[in-house]
Design a protein around this motif. Structure first.
Motif, short mmCIF file in Angstrom:
data_model
loop_
_atom_site.label_atom_id
_atom_site.label_comp_id
_atom_site.label_asym_id
_atom_site.label_seq_id
_atom_site.Cartn_x
_atom_site.Cartn_y
_atom_site.Cartn_z
N PHE A 60 10.26 -2.86 12.29
CA PHE A 60 8.96 -2.93 11.62
C PHE A 60 7.84 -3.10 12.66
O PHE A 60 6.97 -3.96 12.55
N ASP A 61 7.88 -2.26 13.69
CA ASP A 61 6.93 -2.30 14.80
C ASP A 61 5.80 -1.30 14.52
O ASP A 61 5.91 -0.12 14.86
N GLN A 62 4.74 -1.78 13.90
CA GLN A 62 3.63 -0.92 13.49
C GLN A 62 3.00 -0.19 14.68
O GLN A 62 2.65 0.98 14.57
N ILE A 69 3.71 8.78 15.21
CA ILE A 69 3.29 9.65 14.11
C ILE A 69 2.01 10.41 14.47
O ILE A 69 1.26 10.00 15.34
N SER A 70 1.81 11.50 13.76
CA SER A 70 0.66 12.36 14.00
C SER A 70 -0.63 11.66 13.58
O SER A 70 -0.65 10.87 12.63
N ASP A 71 -1.72 11.99 14.27
CA ASP A 71 -3.03 11.47 13.89
C ASP A 71 -3.42 11.92 12.48
O ASP A 71 -4.21 11.27 11.81
N LYS A 72 -2.86 13.03 12.03
CA LYS A 72 -3.19 13.59 10.72
C LYS A 72 -2.71 12.70 9.57
O LYS A 72 -3.23 12.79 8.47
N VAL A 73 -1.71 11.86 9.81
CA VAL A 73 -1.17 11.03 8.73
C VAL A 73 -1.35 9.54 8.96
O VAL A 73 -0.96 8.74 8.12
N LYS A 74 -1.95 9.14 10.06
CA LYS A 74 -2.10 7.72 10.36
C LYS A 74 -2.91 6.98 9.30
O LYS A 74 -2.66 5.80 9.04
N ASP A 75 -3.88 7.64 8.69
CA ASP A 75 -4.73 6.98 7.70
C ASP A 75 -3.96 6.58 6.44
O ASP A 75 -4.36 5.65 5.75
N VAL A 76 -2.90 7.28 6.12
CA VAL A 76 -2.17 6.99 4.88
C VAL A 76 -0.89 6.20 5.10
O VAL A 76 -0.25 5.78 4.14
N VAL A 77 -0.50 5.98 6.33
CA VAL A 77 0.71 5.23 6.62
C VAL A 77 0.34 3.75 6.72
O VAL A 77 -0.17 3.29 7.73
N THR A 78 0.62 3.03 5.64
CA THR A 78 0.30 1.60 5.57
C THR A 78 1.59 0.80 5.70
O THR A 78 2.69 1.35 5.71
N ILE A 82 5.52 1.97 5.05
CA ILE A 82 6.56 1.74 6.04
C ILE A 82 7.73 0.97 5.42
O ILE A 82 8.89 1.31 5.65
N GLN A 83 7.43 -0.03 4.61
CA GLN A 83 8.49 -0.79 3.94
C GLN A 83 9.31 0.11 3.02
O GLN A 83 10.54 0.04 3.00
#
Length: 149
Positions: A60-62, A69-78, A82-83
Motif C-alpha cells: 500500500f505504497d501510494q 501509473i500514467s499521468d492520465k489516470v493519477k487523478d482518479v486513483v485514490t 487502491i484498496q
C-alpha cells in the motif's frame, strides 16, 4: 468487483481524454481482446513494471504506485481505488504472462497490454485473468482483474 474496475478504467480514460468536463459516460465493454504480439523485450519491460506495481499495491505504497501509473489516470486513483484493486489481486499466487498484444481504447489510441494468469491455474482458458494496459514507456494505464463465475 469486476464491474467496479471496468467502470474505474472507463472513467479514467474518459476523464483523461475528454475535452469537455461536463459529463462522463460509462460504457460497459466486452472482454478485452489483445491483437498481435509484443516483442520479448517489451514484455519484459512491461512485466517488470507490473511486478513493481503489485509489490507497491501489497505494501500500500501510494508514492511508488504514483510513479508506476500514467499521468492520465493519477487523478482518479485514490486510496479507496487502491484498496479495492488490492482486494482483486491475490498476492499469495504467482502470476505469469498469458497473452500479450495491443488494445484499442476509447480514445482510439492503441496501447500495449498483457494478460496475466495465475501460475497454479491450469485451466484453458484460465479462470482468473488480470489484464494490464500500458503506455509505451511502461507506465500503467489500467488494471482489470477478471474472475470467472
Amino acid at each position: 468487483m469486476k464491474k467496479l474496475f471496468l467502470i474505474l478504467g472507463v472513467i479514467a480514460f474518459q476523464l483523461g481524454f475528454s475535452q469537455e468536463g461536463s459529463s462522463v459516460k460509462i460504457v460497459e465493454s466486452k472482454k478485452i481482446e489483445l491483437t498481435s504480439e509484443l516483442s520479448k523485450d517489451k514484455i519484459e519491460l512491461y512485466n517488470n513494471s507490473f511486478l513493481k506495481f503489485v509489490a507497491a499495491l501489497k505494501a500500500f505504497d501510494q508514492q511508488a504506485i504514483n510513479t508506476l501509473i500514467s499521468d492520465k489516470v493519477k487523478d482518479v486513483v485514490t486510496d479507496n481505488v487502491i484498496q479495492k484493486l488490492s482486494g482483486g489481486i491475490s498476492f499469495e499466487r504467482k502470476t505469469e504472462v498469458y497473452k500479450s498484444g495491443f488494445q484499442k481504447l476509447l480514445d482510439n489510441e492503441t496501447y500495449p497490454g498483457i494478460q496475466y494468469k495465475y501460475a497454479d491455474d491450469k485451466s484453458d482458458p484460465p479462470r482468473d485473468i488480470i489484464t494490464v494496459i500500458f503506455e509505451n514507456d511502461g507506465k500503467i494505464l489500467g488494471v482489470k482483474p477478471e474472475y470467472s463465475k
